[in-house]
Each structure stands twice: as C-alpha cells, then as structure tokens.
Design a protein around this motif. Structure first.
Motif, PDB file in Angstrom:
ATOM      1  N   LEU B 126      -4.201   3.211   4.784  1.00  0.00           N
ATOM      2  CA  LEU B 126      -5.471   3.792   4.335  1.00  0.00           C
ATOM      3  C   LEU B 126      -6.465   2.698   3.974  1.00  0.00           C
ATOM      4  N   LEU B 127      -5.933   1.578   3.478  1.00  0.00           N
ATOM      5  CA  LEU B 127      -6.809   0.532   2.958  1.00  0.00           C
ATOM      6  C   LEU B 127      -7.106  -0.540   3.991  1.00  0.00           C
ATOM      7  N   GLY B 128      -6.494  -0.445   5.153  1.00  0.00           N
ATOM      8  CA  GLY B 128      -6.755  -1.450   6.174  1.00  0.00           C
ATOM      9  C   GLY B 128      -6.111  -2.788   5.880  1.00  0.00           C
ATOM     10  N   SER B 129      -4.902  -2.744   5.327  1.00  0.00           N
ATOM     11  CA  SER B 129      -4.210  -3.972   4.987  1.00  0.00           C
ATOM     12  C   SER B 129      -2.883  -4.034   5.749  1.00  0.00           C
ATOM     13  N   ARG B 130      -2.225  -5.184   5.692  1.00  0.00           N
ATOM     14  CA  ARG B 130      -0.956  -5.292   6.415  1.00  0.00           C
ATOM     15  C   ARG B 130       0.245  -5.019   5.536  1.00  0.00           C
ATOM     16  N   ASP B 131       0.060  -5.017   4.247  1.00  0.00           N
ATOM     17  CA  ASP B 131       1.189  -4.692   3.365  1.00  0.00           C
ATOM     18  C   ASP B 131       0.669  -4.410   1.962  1.00  0.00           C
ATOM     19  N   MET B 132       1.589  -4.044   1.075  1.00  0.00           N
ATOM     20  CA  MET B 132       1.252  -3.879  -0.330  1.00  0.00           C
ATOM     21  C   MET B 132       1.101  -5.274  -0.956  1.00  0.00           C
ATOM     22  N   ALA B 133       0.585  -5.303  -2.188  1.00  0.00           N
ATOM     23  CA  ALA B 133       0.381  -6.593  -2.844  1.00  0.00           C
ATOM     24  C   ALA B 133       1.703  -7.312  -3.073  1.00  0.00           C
ATOM     25  N   PHE B 134       2.745  -6.566  -3.431  1.00  0.00           N
ATOM     26  CA  PHE B 134       4.038  -7.176  -3.750  1.00  0.00           C
ATOM     27  C   PHE B 134       5.135  -6.510  -2.927  1.00  0.00           C
ATOM     28  N   PRO B 135       5.323  -6.945  -1.689  1.00  0.00           N
ATOM     29  CA  PRO B 135       6.309  -6.272  -0.833  1.00  0.00           C
ATOM     30  C   PRO B 135       7.719  -6.279  -1.418  1.00  0.00           C
ATOM     31  N   ARG B 136       8.104  -7.403  -2.017  1.00  0.00           N
ATOM     32  CA  ARG B 136       9.479  -7.475  -2.538  1.00  0.00           C
ATOM     33  C   ARG B 136       9.642  -6.587  -3.768  1.00  0.00           C
ATOM     34  N   LEU B 137       8.599  -6.537  -4.577  1.00  0.00           N
ATOM     35  CA  LEU B 137       8.642  -5.652  -5.740  1.00  0.00           C
ATOM     36  C   LEU B 137       8.774  -4.204  -5.284  1.00  0.00           C
ATOM     37  N   ASN B 138       8.128  -3.906  -4.164  1.00  0.00           N
ATOM     38  CA  ASN B 138       8.203  -2.574  -3.593  1.00  0.00           C
ATOM     39  C   ASN B 138       9.647  -2.224  -3.249  1.00  0.00           C
ATOM     40  N   ALA B 139      10.334  -3.174  -2.600  1.00  0.00           N
ATOM     41  CA  ALA B 139      11.734  -2.945  -2.250  1.00  0.00           C
ATOM     42  C   ALA B 139      12.571  -2.769  -3.517  1.00  0.00           C
ATOM     43  N   LEU B 140      12.311  -3.605  -4.515  1.00  0.00           N
ATOM     44  CA  LEU B 140      13.057  -3.494  -5.779  1.00  0.00           C
ATOM     45  C   LEU B 140      12.865  -2.118  -6.393  1.00  0.00           C
ATOM     46  N   SER B 141      11.633  -1.651  -6.369  1.00  0.00           N
ATOM     47  CA  SER B 141      11.351  -0.360  -6.986  1.00  0.00           C
ATOM     48  C   SER B 141      12.158   0.743  -6.299  1.00  0.00           C
ATOM     49  N   TYR B 142      12.299   0.662  -4.967  1.00  0.00           N
ATOM     50  CA  TYR B 142      13.117   1.679  -4.295  1.00  0.00           C
ATOM     51  C   TYR B 142      14.586   1.557  -4.676  1.00  0.00           C
ATOM     52  N   TRP B 143      15.130   0.343  -4.630  1.00  0.00           N
ATOM     53  CA  TRP B 143      16.565   0.197  -4.896  1.00  0.00           C
ATOM     54  C   TRP B 143      16.901   0.701  -6.298  1.00  0.00           C
ATOM     55  N   ILE B 144      16.072   0.350  -7.263  1.00  0.00           N
ATOM     56  CA  ILE B 144      16.389   0.783  -8.636  1.00  0.00           C
ATOM     57  C   ILE B 144      16.268   2.291  -8.749  1.00  0.00           C
ATOM     58  N   PHE B 145      15.279   2.878  -8.074  1.00  0.00           N
ATOM     59  CA  PHE B 145      15.169   4.340  -8.076  1.00  0.00           C
ATOM     60  C   PHE B 145      16.449   4.963  -7.539  1.00  0.00           C
ATOM     61  N   PHE B 204       1.050  -0.692  -7.082  1.00  0.00           N
ATOM     62  CA  PHE B 204      -0.087   0.132  -6.646  1.00  0.00           C
ATOM     63  C   PHE B 204      -1.395  -0.363  -7.256  1.00  0.00           C
ATOM     64  N   VAL B 205      -1.364  -0.663  -8.543  1.00  0.00           N
ATOM     65  CA  VAL B 205      -2.604  -1.068  -9.220  1.00  0.00           C
ATOM     66  C   VAL B 205      -3.155  -2.337  -8.580  1.00  0.00           C
ATOM     67  N   VAL B 206      -2.282  -3.334  -8.420  1.00  0.00           N
ATOM     68  CA  VAL B 206      -2.758  -4.602  -7.885  1.00  0.00           C
ATOM     69  C   VAL B 206      -3.179  -4.444  -6.417  1.00  0.00           C
ATOM     70  N   THR B 207      -2.443  -3.615  -5.676  1.00  0.00           N
ATOM     71  CA  THR B 207      -2.808  -3.394  -4.273  1.00  0.00           C
ATOM     72  C   THR B 207      -4.223  -2.843  -4.167  1.00  0.00           C
ATOM     73  N   LEU B 208      -4.542  -1.859  -4.989  1.00  0.00           N
ATOM     74  CA  LEU B 208      -5.876  -1.260  -4.865  1.00  0.00           C
ATOM     75  C   LEU B 208      -6.959  -2.303  -5.124  1.00  0.00           C
ATOM     76  N   PHE B 209      -6.751  -3.134  -6.140  1.00  0.00           N
ATOM     77  CA  PHE B 209      -7.837  -4.043  -6.521  1.00  0.00           C
ATOM     78  C   PHE B 209      -7.945  -5.266  -5.618  1.00  0.00           C
ATOM     79  N   ARG B 210      -6.942  -5.482  -4.761  1.00  0.00           N
ATOM     80  CA  ARG B 210      -6.983  -6.727  -3.992  1.00  0.00           C
ATOM     81  C   ARG B 210      -6.827  -6.583  -2.491  1.00  0.00           C
ATOM     82  N   MET B 211      -6.264  -5.491  -2.027  1.00  0.00           N
ATOM     83  CA  MET B 211      -5.816  -5.472  -0.633  1.00  0.00           C
ATOM     84  C   MET B 211      -6.674  -4.596   0.278  1.00  0.00           C
ATOM     85  N   ARG B 212      -7.868  -4.238  -0.154  1.00  0.00           N
ATOM     86  CA  ARG B 212      -8.656  -3.347   0.710  1.00  0.00           C
ATOM     87  C   ARG B 212      -9.349  -4.142   1.812  1.00  0.00           C
ATOM     88  N   ALA B 213      -9.534  -3.491   2.939  1.00  0.00           N
ATOM     89  CA  ALA B 213     -10.233  -4.147   4.040  1.00  0.00           C
ATOM     90  C   ALA B 213     -11.657  -4.475   3.616  1.00  0.00           C
TER      91      ALA B 213
END
Lengths: 201, 671
Positions: B126-145, B204-213
């Motif tokens: 949606l934001l025109g980016s290639r990934d989230m701000a913290f890809p590894r944190l994203n993976a961590l968040s899934y595993w812990i969930f 999510f917060v950091v992605t919105l403020f930094r990763m928009r096209a």
C-alpha cells in the motif's frame, strides 16, 4: 507537490544516525517502557492511597544511600554522553574511557542497590509494601542490568574499531536507552523514597 | 543471499549517493537480479529464516484462522450445553474452561493477529515500499505469537485450561480460589503474547513514518494504514498495563506477593483497573484496522473514492483517543463514586460520535456510488448493518442506570458479539475474498461466496440477536445451565440453531478458500479495478514488491484521470522510479511530506528472530515450571541471540570496515 521531484542531492545510505530505523525503534520502545513504569507507579499510588496501614509500614526510608546511588547513576549517564560526544568528534580511543566509566558507575549502582535490598527488614512476600517495593525496584534493576549488557556490547564494538565519527548509530541508540533507564530511576526514586515524606508532611 | 552485494569487497559502501532513476521491464535480466537479491532460500532454511513481510502476513492469517476455527468449535460445545434447560453435556468446570478459552482464543489469538496478517502483507504494498521498517522484528513478532498461542493451550489437554473468563477477575483467579496451573498458563502466556504485539506495533508505527513512497504524503495513505497505525500506537501505551497486571497476578500466585490480596491490604479492583485500561483500547485495536479495510475496499465496489477521507481518518484517531478514557464503563457495578460513573458514562456516549462519522461515510459512499454486488461488497455492507446494531446496544450500556440492569447478562454478550463479529469477522472474511487474488493469483468462487455470506449473515443474526432478549429476560452470562421455568428455553434454542447455521457459513467460506486455491480462475494484477497501489503489482507480488520505487501523486493512483473534478496535473509514476539494487535497499522518506531522505539498507533473511522467539518462549515455560536454572539459561540464550541479531553490519551501513579481518567471511551473510 513535495517529494515527487527526482532526488538531485546525495542521500545518506544505511543506518545514518537519527535517520536510521533503529533510532525510531528505540524511541518507540522507550514510549512503551515508560508506560510500563507509569503503570507500576500507578499501582503503587493506588494501593498506597487505600491502605489502612502506616505508609511505609517500616517507617520513612533513609535517603542518604539511595540519594548517593541516584547521583552515581546520573553520573553514569553523563559519562556515556561524554564518550558518545568524543566519537562524534573523531576521538574513538578516548571515547572508550567514557564508556568504561559509564559501565563502572552503572555496576556500582547495581551493587549498592543489592546492598539496599539486603538491609531491608521486609521481603517481596512479607507484606503489601514489600511486594510493591521489590517489584518496582526489581523492574528497574532488571532494566539497569540489561542496559549494562548493552553498554558492554557497545564498548566491545568500539574497541573492535567498528565505529568512527560518521558511523556509530549503535552508540546513539544504546545511549538513549541508557539515559532513559536513568531518568526512570528519578521517577522511581521520587515515588518510593521522596513521596512518603510529602505524605507525612 | 545477496549475490551482488558490493559489501563483499573490503571497502566501505559509500556513505551517500544519488539514487539512480530508471525502468526495470518485467522479464529483463536486471529484474532477475533484483528477484535474486530479495528472494528467500528454498526449503526449511528459508522457511525458518524468512523475513519477507508477505510470507509473514500469510502465516499470521493462516494461524489466526486456525485459532478462529478452534475458538468456534469451543463455542459450539457451549451452545450445545445451553440449547435446553438442565443439560449435562458439559460439567461446570469444563464449561468454565471452554468459555474462557473461547474468549481468550477469539480476542487475543484471532482478532488482532488476523488484522496484523492483512497489515503485514499489505502495508509495504500500500505504501510503495519493499519491506516493513524492521523485517526481522516482524518475523519475531510472528514466532512469539505462534508460541504464545501454543503456550496458552499447553494445559488444555490436561483439563487444566484457564477457567476464570478472559478478563480473569481476582479473587477467583487468585491463589486462594484457583490452585491449579490454569491461571498461570494464562498469565504467563499473556505476558509472552504482549511481547509479540508490542514488537509488531513498533514495526507498524515506524514503517508508517519512514517507509512511504515519495509523494505519498500523510493525507494520501489508505485508511487501513490509519487504522493499523492508531491501533499500534494504542498498543504501545496499553499493552504494558495488561502485561503488568498478569505479571503481578503471577507474583501473587507463585511468589506470595499481596497486590490483590484483600487480607493484606491488596485491592482486587486494581486488577480491574489495570485490565480495562488495556482492555478498552484493545477492543478498538481489534476493530479499527478492520474498519480501515472496509474504508479502503468498499469504494472499489462502489466505483468511487471514499466519502469523507479526512473525517474518517480523524475519526479513527479520535475513537482511540477517547477509548483511553472510558475503561471504567466495564466497572460501573463495582461501587465506584458517582462522579466517576458520570464522567466515564458521558465519555462512553461521546465515543459514538466518531463511530457514527465512519458509518455515515460508508453509507454515503454506497449511496453516491454505483454498487457492484460482489461477495466482498456483501460482507462490507453486512458489516455496516451489524456495526449499527452493535453500536446501538453499546450506547445503551454506556448509560449507567441501564448498565446496572444489563451488566453480567446475555445482553452484554450479544453486544460484544455484534461488535466483534460484526466489525472484525465480517470485514475480515470480506477482505479475504477481496485480496485472495492478490495473495494467490486466483479468484475465489463467487457462487460459494454468496452462499457463505447469506448463511453467515442469517445464522449470525439468528444466533446472536436473541441473546439481547435473553439478557433482558435476566439470563446471567457464564452460567453453565439454567432451569426450565425461567423462560429462557426458546431464545437459547434459537441461539444455538443460529450459531450452528453461522458455523456452516464459515465452513462454506473455508471450503471456498481450499477449492479456489486449487481451481480458482486466474486473476490479473487488478481483477477488481481497484484504486490503490497494491493492485499495481502482479498477483501474487514479486519478492521485491516494486521493481522501481514509485512516485505517488494522489490517494488513488490507479484511478487517476478517471475522477471528475481532479485538479492534479502531476501523475503517479509507477513504471519509472528509483532503482535501488545494491543489495536489499528501499527508500526512507520524511514522516509528513514523504520526501526522500535516506536510502535504507534492509537486512537479509536470518535465523535470529526464530531463535530469540524460541528462547524467550522457553523462558516462560521455565517460569511456569518453576525451573529457575532453565529460566536463567534461556534468558542467557535470548541475550546471546539478540546480540548476534544486533551485531553492527557493514552491509547495512552500521559500522566501518577498518580493522575487520573477518569481514570477507561475514560480509553480506548475517550470522
């Protein structure tokens, strides 16, 4: 129409100081951690306000040792800040002394705090005040220990020659977390050590 | 593995450069190189180490739906027990554990994770980016969930599941009245899950403020982004409250602390405050992103942009802001001072205003548009209807005197199911129908889709509307059975029948998913002719999302030139943009205006998130078993894994190359 014109001046590449993701991430972490300590202190005051006991039950806490300890912790923050400033000016070698001083002062805080704990006549499960005191200071002590771990890593990386005056984002990020842990102590100290004096008037 | 990573050489990557602009035609060698930079290794290695937001998003969705099915089966057991008076299908203790696990599963393991799945998958697109701000944190968040979900079900097969309701009031959940491992599993599991939610929210917060096209200014982001952002910011403030509450409860139960212990000056109401300070914002956390989904997808089927974009975005944030000031309305019957009741009752009434703003925006969008009655539209329209019913019963319970009558009755159960199913499940199922072609490249069956909608919609209303009546007839919630002379027999039977019809509807939907995966008609990049950026890339999207970073000139880049009254003369550029292919790179932009400010180096796939997630979860297992050595060992391993994770990397521009003989071995390859 902003932002749509092609870039003509060079952009920094990678983790560039406060443009780095890590800087934003640690700020978000600090926000949520600050909330955690906010709720801890809310718990303290909520329970203190409704208790029928004298508060604290063991009488007013002594201020001398904790007061000195507070100054030690703040000095640790200052030492780290000085080290980071040296790196920015290009003095990598001299910054190492600042980091070592910060770690030494932080460790002294932990040692003195553990002595404080030992000298208490109550424990976490003896009464409500003990539960509150040890939980809140324990939370903070955990943060100090984790912060010291971060500082040790930063020291090792600096000694390995990872950083120079242009690239040292890890120092900036670790540093702001350490300053946060130290500022939180001021709130914990005010709540646990100073506020009983106010209530007693 | 970045094969062309310049950092392999013993020189520092340049500290600054001007990003090249160009085109990357599909199928060209340069596109194949980009694919190679971003692709995940095949086999189990890639499976454990991937940090691709699309993979993680799908994992979130699948796991959350599994929990939805489990929670749904639990609910059906409850409805069998309540179908008639004096049933003995379940024992009281089984009933308690089932309704508790039903609530825990639906509210904590389905409702937010499913929305995180959509957001994880869609945000960068949606934001025109290639990934989230913290890809590894994203993976961590899934595993812990995942591990937290398994953790909370550890004691279920032993008949020792959490049994004090999902909000787990003391003193019943305290050490005196609940001696088994039931509550400890819940308490520690919730603290663990809180870690997952928190790191996900930071991302999510950091992605919105930094990763928009570039050009995607803050007033051009889709409403789904506003919804998830609002929920994530709220999580940062609210999650610590519940984590702390559960941790203090665990201390009370296992260490002998006295926070909630009345005999020693503790306060049971402290639990309710800490829980609902989190709990009320949480109910908005699990609906606002879903409302955002509707705000983005509904206009596609109305063939016009959303009416009142700004109002809806502001209403989203206003709802959450007010949501932090209404937690006491869950505690109206606890004997609090009248002034507190008045303030919180009034605040609860006020919340209906921003909610109504959103509702009228959707109605106006349908009204002024030309609706296309496809399955997703039906689900979104159904959602609006259910939202209104649930909102009405909400306003009723915000009135203190009425709440005193309705509190702890089935009226509340009806209200919360209308809002949670109405505002979460219906939009989510609609969203699956809507984005399924994007996820898989295939369309879902329209015929089965219509069947699933009508079965779900009729079954849901037949099942849950009578609960209002049961509540008004005085039926308390959380009773495992009732005598026949109370006059609750008929409503309960209707409710049970309705809930089974609803379950059949969900089943049809799941069958549709399975069949469409195999046999659905092929979908192009944009089968719905939708306006937003995710439809600009192929279905399913390539590993790198966007071959070149696009430049955005409006809220609906794919509808430009087709909307009356457009004043813009600039156009969104999708074909030509920044190339950024020296390793994994994307563009960082300024928070408000989305001006390019930095070229971000993104980390490669890594095992560290999985290991950190595993060790942290095992740490909690150690706490549960009182095995302090094991706990300490796991803490040490977590720290070690985190150190490896955080180790400054030259190819991310985090350190210099000097004095670094090991760089050639490690360059570009993360530990």
């Amino acid at each position: 129409m902003s932002g749509t014109a092609p870039v003509v001046t060079p952009l920094p590449v990678g983790s560039a100081g406060k443009l780095s993701g890590g800087w934003w991430g640690v700020i978000a972490l600090i926000v949520t951690e600050a909330s955690l300590f906010g709720y801890l202190l809310f718990t303290y005051f909520y329970l203190a306000a409704q208790t029928g006991q004298d508060w604290p039950p063991t009488g007013l806490p002594g201020l001398l040792i904790p007061g000195i300890n507070t100054i030690i912790l703040l000095a640790s923050s200052a030492a780290f800040w000085a080290g980071e400033r040296r790196i920015r000016q290009g003095g990598v070698r001299s910054s190492i002394f600042g980091f070592i001083a910060a770690i030494a002062l932080g460790s002294a805080f932990v040692a003195i705090q553990l002595l404080e704990w030992k000298n208490k006549t109550f424990s976490i499960n003896s009464d409500l005040y003990g539960s509150l005191y040890f939980t809140i200071t324990g939370f903070h002590l955990c943060h100090v220990i984790i912060g010291l771990g971060v500082l040790l890593l930063l020291l090792a990386w600096t000694m390995m020659g990872y950083f120079d005056h242009k690239r040292h984002v890890a120092i900036t990020i670790g540093g702001v977390y350490w300053h946060f842990v130290d500022v939180v102590w001021l709130f914990v100290f005010s709540a646990l050590y100073l506020s009983p004096y106010l209530q007693r008037g | 593995m970045a094969a062309i990573d310049a950092t392999r050489h013993r020189i520092d990557p340049p500290l600054e450069r001007i990003p090249e602009v160009g085109r990357i035609p599909a199928g060209s060698p340069i596109e194949a190189r980009l694919e190679k930079i971003w692709e995940t290794a095949p086999g189990w290695r890639g499976w454990l180490s991937t940090v691709d937001h699309k993979t993680i998003g799908v994992r979130y969705l699948v796991t959350a739906f599994l929990f939805l099915v489990i929670g749904g089966i639990e609910a059906l057991f409850l409805r069998i027990q309540l179908a008639g008076p004096d049933m003995a299908f379940l024992t009281p203790e089984q009933y308690n554990q089932l309704f508790t696990m039903h609530g825990v599963t639906m509210i904590f393991l389905y409702a937010l994770p499913v929305l995180s799945g959509f957001s994880n998958y869609l945000w960068p697109l949606l934001l025109g980016s290639r990934d989230m701000a913290f890809p590894r944190l994203n993976a961590l968040s899934y595993w812990i969930f995942l591990f937290a979900g398994l953790f909370m079900y550890i004691s279920f097969p032993l008949g020792q599941a959490p049994n004090a309701g999902w909000f787990n009031y003391v003193p019943f959940s305290g050490p005196v009245y609940n001696t088994g491992p039931n509550i400890d599993v819940f308490a520690l599991g919730m603290v663990l899950l809180g870690i997952s939610t928190t790191v996900g929210s930071v991302n999510f917060v950091v992605t919105l403020f930094r990763m928009r096209a570039p050009g995607m200014t803050i007033n051009r982001v889709p409403i789904l982004v506003w919804g998830t952002l609002t929920a994530s910011v709220a999580n940062l403030f609210a999650i610590p409250a519940v984590s702390l509450a559960f941790f203090l409860l665990w201390l009370d139960r296992q260490i002998g602390a006295h926070f909630f212990d009345v005999a020693n000056n503790g306060q049971p109401l402290l639990w309710q405050h800490l829980f609902w300070i989190f709990g009320h914002p949480w109910v908005y956390v699990v609906v606002l992103p879903a409302m955002g989904i509707v705000s983005d997808a509904l206009p596609t089927f109305c063939r016009r942009p959303l009416v009142g974009y700004t109002a809806v975005a502001l209403a989203t944030m206003a709802t959450m802001l007010l949501g932090f000031g209404v937690w006491v309305h869950h505690m109206f019957a606890t004997g609090l001072p009248t002034v507190a009741l008045s303030i919180f009752g009034a605040a609860s009434m006020v919340i209906s205003i921003p909610s109504a703003v959103a509702v009228f925006a959707w109605i106006a969008t349908i009204w002024l548009g030309k609706p296309v009655f496809k399955t997703p539209f039906l689900f979104f329209a159904g959602f609006v209807a259910l939202f209104i019913i649930g909102g009405m019963s909400g306003v009723m319970t915000a009135a203190v005197p009425l709440d005193w009558q309705l509190n702890e009755t089935y009226f509340i159960v009806a209200h919360l199911h209308y809002v949670l199913l109405g505002i979460n499940v219906f939009p989510v199922v609609g969203a699956i129908y809507y984005w399924f072609p994007k996820f898989t490249g295939r369309m879902m069956s329209e015929k089965l889709g219509k069947w699933s909608f009508w079965t779900m919609f009729i079954g849901f209303n037949a099942g849950f509307f009578p609960m209002h009546i049961a509540g008004l007839l005085g039926m308390p919630r959380r009773i495992y059975t009732y005598p026949s002379r109370m006059g609750w027999d008929e409503v309960n039977l209707i409710t049970t029948v309705g809930s089974f019809i609803f379950a059949v509807g969900v089943l049809i939907f799941l069958v549709n998913v399975v069949l469409s995966l195999k046999r659905g008609t092929r979908a192009g990049a944009n089968p719905w002719d939708a306006p937003t950026l995710e439809w600009a890339v192929s279905s399913p999207p390539p590993a790198y999302n966007f071959a070149t970073i696009p430049t955005i000139a409006s809220r609906h880049p794919l509808w430009e030139g087709r909307i009356e009254g457009e004043k813009e003369h600039t156009r969104t550029r999708l074909e030509e943009g920044y190339l950024l292919m020296r390793g994994r790179e994307t563009l960082g932009t300024s928070p408000i205006d989305a001006k390019p400010v930095v070229i971000l180096k993104m980390p490669e796939d890594s095992y560290t998130p999985f290991l950190v997630g595993l060790f942290v979860s095992l740490l909690f297992v150690g706490l549960l078993l009182h095995s302090w050595t094991f706990t300490a060992l796991m803490a040490a391993l977590s720290c070690a894994a985190l150190s490896v994770w955080m180790w400054p990397r030259r190819n991310l521009g985090q350190r210099t190359a000097r004095h670094d003989p090991a760089s050639a071995r490690r360059g570009g390859k993360g530990p």
